[in-house]
Design an enzyme around this catalytic site. Structure first.
Site, short mmCIF file in Angstrom:
data_model
loop_
_atom_site.label_atom_id
_atom_site.label_comp_id
_atom_site.label_asym_id
_atom_site.label_seq_id
_atom_site.Cartn_x
_atom_site.Cartn_y
_atom_site.Cartn_z
N VAL A 1 15.97 -10.57 17.59
CA VAL A 1 16.31 -11.79 18.32
C VAL A 1 15.63 -13.02 17.70
O VAL A 1 14.43 -12.98 17.42
CB VAL A 1 15.89 -11.68 19.81
CG1 VAL A 1 16.15 -12.99 20.54
CG2 VAL A 1 16.60 -10.52 20.49
N ASP A 2 16.42 -14.08 17.48
CA ASP A 2 15.85 -15.36 17.05
C ASP A 2 15.73 -16.34 18.21
O ASP A 2 14.87 -17.21 18.22
CB ASP A 2 16.72 -16.01 15.96
CG ASP A 2 16.70 -15.22 14.68
OD1 ASP A 2 15.74 -14.43 14.48
OD2 ASP A 2 17.65 -15.36 13.88
#
Lengths: 305, 305
Positions: A20-21
């Protein structure tokens, strides 16, 4: 379809965290329960910041502006920045301003609180109603002189309004009944809002009189989760990659449906408004999160490794 | 299915008139439009009385007691008797008293006006809320101390309430949320009420917040037209033969559906809330009256023969 994985091990947390960014985080039920911060969550937010993740707080609460939310976070000792906060009040103002190009010479009639008014002011939209004490009065008889036509009104925007009454409903209804060009907007359609371990009628319930009275004639545009307008507004401002994002929430109908509707992966947390039975049966909801975890705070274990 | 006959000739009027012993008459839109009596209707009512027909005025308006309706009829110069008047306020009181056997030591929390309170008083049901000025106040902040539990409450009854506000909705919701034994009743679910050639949010719209907030948890019992509870209450009191009755009304959703649901023939009048297109196409409503006439006043021609 197989039920969604229930994450319990540090390896599972790490794998998801690394993928996840951008974390889209619901607030009440995920970060805190009313005045109490969820255990471990401060550590998890610090982990996100240290790893350079983008954090966006996404809430349907329309009574608070970004500034008010910032104050709430400060009081709880949670690091947060105004530009990270995306409430349905702000999203509604952004939608009216950027998507509708709401005319500068028109006014929006507001059923809502100061937080909603502040966000409209911030984008330069003229408004009336809202917290104006003139409209927060009981009309003792059905005197329809209270509902005159007003050609300056270009929209009706409903959020949570503790001053809901017949004068406001009558005015809002009359504007919408008389002119199909008057926009009909709801900040969100939450049935109830949870607080102090119980629930009270929410924004969606307070706009229900207008929706019901106008049924078959006017359909409202709903801004907040799970509607795509909210996601469009967030992406327009934050330009993140939906494939590298994760929506974290405690509510299937709002948070999880919101992610699913934009192909953003979702993480359901327990401890809020959803029971395990709604995910794992015997009669699971059709709205299926990508992952489930007991609490976002459980990711704090990653700080020790 | 063939469209319903549109009656235009004295022969058609007479055949229908002679086949009816009991006329169930909606008021607003049939007998009068606001302060104006429909032309010819006084003559038609006299024809009915002269022929020994039973007349029952059946209205969903929950703001008036039978006594108040009698005063309205008097002012309009229409002969009518209290025992001929069946409003949803009275029907609700009768339902609570006779069908629910509502306990004498419990109270009903009322969202409604004096007419509803008067009818509850008349059948000896204890009540609170309603027109009490203590509850018709704006709560400036979300102070939940306004919604304490109250074990004396045995029902919530919603009608048209010009004093609708968050305090009343919050109280009513809390009683229903906390105790499944608290009855949830609506006088009627009319979206709007018509007046002076326009419409305003009606009882159904004002109860919509509670219905929406409790959806999936509590379903209300709706008393007024088109629900069978209203017909059961009328028949219990008036003992007429449904086969020899005729429901006359201007509203497909309430009046006509009401008759159809109890195998009572129906006569739709124009000039109220229904357009001819809704009956004769191009996309007619599924709710089909037995007969249609321009106005109930048209039957006055029978007085001349």
């Amino acid at each position: 379809m197989a039920p969604p994985p229930f994450l319990t091990s540090p390896e599972q947390y790490k794998e998801l965290f690394d993928s996840v960014d951008t974390f889209l985080l619901d607030c009440d039920g995920v970060i805190y329960h009313g005045p109490v911060v969820v255990e471990g969550v401060k550590t998890v937010l610090q982990l996100m910041r240290d790893a350079g993740k983008k954090i966006i707080f996404v809430t349907n609460n329309a009574t608070k502006s970004r500034k008010m939310y910032k104050t709430t976070f400060d009081k709880l000792g949670i690091e947060a920045y105004e530009e990270e906060i995306f409430g349905s009040a702000y999203a509604s103002a952004v939608y009216m301003s950027r998507i509708l190009n709401f005319p500068k010479d028109k006014r929006v009639y507001v059923l809502g609180e100061k937080g909603l008014e502040d966000e409209l002011d911030a984008v330069g939209i003229q408004r009336c109603g809202g917290t104006d004490p003139e409209d927060r009065v009981f009309i003792p008889s059905m005197d329809f002189s209270h509902f005159p036509a007003d050609p300056t009104i270009g929209a009706v925007l409903c959020g949570f309004d503790s001053g809901i009454n017949y004068k406001k409903l009558g005015k809002a209804y009359s504007y919408l009944r008389d002119d199909p060009n008057v926009h009909f907007l709801l900040t969100n359609q939450d049935r109830v809002f949870p607080t102090s371990g119980t629930t009270y009628p929410g924004s969606g319930s307070l706009s229900a009189p207008l929706v019901f009275a106008l049924q078959g004639k006017r359909e409202p545009t709903v801004i907040g989760k799970p509607n795509k307008h909210m996601m469009d507004a967030i992406i327009a401002e934050h330009h993140f990659d939906p494939k590298r994002a994760l929506m974290v929430g405690d509510n299937l109908l709002t948070d999880i449906a919101f992610g699913l509707g934009s192909d953003v992966r979702t993480l359901l947390v327990m401890g809020g408004v959803t029971h395990k039975d709604q995910v794992y049966g015997p009669e699971p909801s059709d709205i299926r999160p990508t992952f489930v975890v007991e609490s976002l705070g459980d990711f704090a274990v990653l700080a020790k490794n």
